[in-house]
Design an enzyme around this catalytic site. Structure first.
Site, PDB file in Angstrom:
ATOM      1  CG  HIS A 185      36.627  28.889  39.361  1.00  0.00           C
ATOM      2  ND1 HIS A 185      37.752  29.566  39.756  1.00  0.00           N
ATOM      3  CD2 HIS A 185      35.986  29.712  38.510  1.00  0.00           C
ATOM      4  CE1 HIS A 185      37.779  30.748  39.167  1.00  0.00           C
ATOM      5  NE2 HIS A 185      36.714  30.857  38.406  1.00  0.00           N
ATOM      6  CG  ASP A 199      40.333  28.558  41.722  1.00  0.00           C
ATOM      7  OD1 ASP A 199      39.758  27.537  41.317  1.00  0.00           O
ATOM      8  OD2 ASP A 199      40.086  29.706  41.279  1.00  0.00           O
ATOM      9  CB  SER A 234      37.784  32.824  35.661  1.00  0.00           C
ATOM     10  OG  SER A 234      38.200  32.166  36.811  1.00  0.00           O
TER      11      SER A 234
END
Length: 499
Positions: free
Chosen positions: A133, A163, A245
């Protein structure tokens, strides 16, 4: 005489008091000692070799090793290649946006979209792992090292189901993190989160592992219906915010044990818990993406039994093992003799209590690898040895490489299957995600490609060559097993730019 009586009373009182105190102390202490006369099993090993009185934990060495190997990733998405209404990712809590976007409260559709995150070097020649993402839809990817050097990165491959993504910069001699073993991670152990939160410089935070094998449903919410997503997060209380992230979760030895991916927050800012993808899943997915361009996903071929109590938190029966609710035909589980109602308690001697633990463990294996499954049947323990298969029911290598823009998972059709269907060979579509096929056609999972661009297709390599030589459009022909006739689909824009 009166004085003698008084003295006698005082003496008797003193003796009685001292004796009472002695007896109370003696038997009271015996009672306390008796109630905890043995060290309970949950303290086993804690006091061995001085472990009960450890010295202060030193994070300096681990942080010093990790900081140079964690990078800042900035992405740019051109307005001509974005949807007019961009979907909010379930991972937005970690997806740090550009400062000016935050300041002015949003972007127009006529300007590039800027975002940032983190990544981790996993080799000295420039391979970096991050979250899917973080780079999803990006037209430009820029990597900044801790020493402020900047590089343009290229996308190697992605896997939305876990992911994860791999990008690469040119060069050699880059610092990188050594893999740890996430199976050995213990609840309560110290961990460090390293990344670039809130567009700051490299930031290190500390916490403990608060849980393992967490399922959040974030991958499933983003995926296409029926996608085989994998979630088995390590939960920590190390502070993680927007921009972390794709960054590293490390142990005090400086080894990589996870990739930070999500936070639990009602506000979008850190509120106590963060979640990382275990490194044993990461390293297997990364190796597959670099070598094959797609993940070689293994399956047992079972579905878990469901709870009858609608008031439970989960629809799946679990707690002391995974009860099999269904055995899929021609699967590894069926061939190994597993049956509905069996309760799986170990995989390769590793205890399994929940469905999340089971799927997380299987995700670290490839089709073709053998696995010992320990199960309970009619109160007795048994062990079966099986060979894991892919979703097509075989052990063939699945590749995508230059076929990525089509948005599907392809595999060469098994020769026995081809004979059964009365064809010379073909390529089966195991799954369909985002891409040209989903955008332009009604083609369904299970479709077998037998011709493309007027050329006979017997393998994934045949199909790849047909796509590469097709120009900007191609006609794909094939069959659906169980249905009559040959179906045709036109796919256009093959040469459009992709990240």
């Amino acid at each position: 005489m009166k004085a003698k009586h008084i003295l006698l009373v005082v003496l008797i009182s003193a003796v009685t008091g001292v004796g009472s105190a002695y007896l109370y102390g003696k038997y009271n202490n015996r009672s306390v000692s008796y109630s905890q006369s043995q060290v309970p099993v949950n303290y086993a090993g804690l006091f061995d070799s001085g472990a009960g009185a450890p010295g202060p934990v030193d994070f300096e060495s681990a942080a010093g090793s990790a900081v140079p190997a964690v990078v800042h990733i900035k992405t740019k998405t051109n307005p001509t290649q974005t949807n007019m209404q961009r979907r909010r990712s379930p991972f937005s809590d970690l997806f740090g946006d550009d400062f000016f976007d935050d300041f002015f409260g949003g972007r127009g559709n006529n300007v590039p979209q800027m975002a940032s995150g983190s990544g981790v070097f996993i080799s000295g020649d420039g391979y970096i792992v991050t979250n899917n993402h973080v780079i999803d839809g990006a037209d430009e990817i820029t990597v900044t090292l801790s020493n402020k050097k900047q590089y343009k990165a290229k996308l190697v491959a992605t896997d939305a189901n876990t992911d994860l993504a791999v990008i690469k910069i040119e060069g050699t001699g880059f610092p990188y993190l050594l893999y740890g073993n996430s199976d050995e991670v213990k609840v309560g152990q110290w961990v460090l989160a390293v990344g670039y939160p809130l567009t700051l410089e490299t930031t290190v935070t500390a916490g403990i592992v608060s849980a393992k094998y967490r399922y959040l449903g974030v991958n499933q919410r983003k995926a296409k219906p029926g996608a085989n997503t994998v979630e088995s997060f390590i939960q920590t209380d190390a502070a993680v915010n927007q921009g972390n992230s794709g960054g590293a979760l490390i142990n005090t030895g400086g080894q990589l044990i996870g990739i930070n991916a999500a936070i639990a927050s009602p506000t979008g800012a850190y509120a106590g818990y963060s979640y990382a993808i275990p490194v044993n899943i990461v390293k297997k997915v990364v190796d597959d993406l670099i070598k094959y361009g797609t993940v070689q996903r293994a399956y047992l071929g079972i579905r878990p039994a469901a709870n009858q109590d609608n008031g439970t938190d989960s629809q799946i029966k679990e707690g002391d093992g995974v009860e099999i609710g269904e055995i899929l035909p021609k699967s590894a589980a069926e061939e190994a003799g597993l049956k509905k109602g069996d309760k799986i308690v170990k995989l390769d001697n590793k205890m399994v209590s929940t469905w999340t633990e089971l799927t997380g463990t299987v995700a670290s294996y490839r089709p073709g690898q053998k696995m010992n499954v320990t199960y309970i049947r009619n109160g007795k323990e048994g062990t079966a040895t099986l060979t894991l298969k892919n979703s097509a029911g075989n052990t063939d290598v699945v590749t995508t490489s230059s076929l990525d823009r089509l948005g599907a998972e392809f595999a060469t059709l098994d020769a026995k299957k081809a004979k059964e269907y009365g064809i010379e060979g073909g390529v089966v579509i195991n799954s369909i995600t985002d891409g040209l096929i989903a955008e332009q056609t009604t083609l369904k999972k299970g479709f077998i490609i037998i011709r493309a661009g007027g050329k006979t297709i017997k393998s994934v390599d045949d199909f790849k060559r047909a796509i590469e030589s097709a120009g900007n459009s191609i006609i794909v022909e094939g069959i659906y097993p169980g249905y009559e006739g040959v179906y045709q689909y036109a796919i256009n824009d093959l040469n459009r730019n992709e990240p």
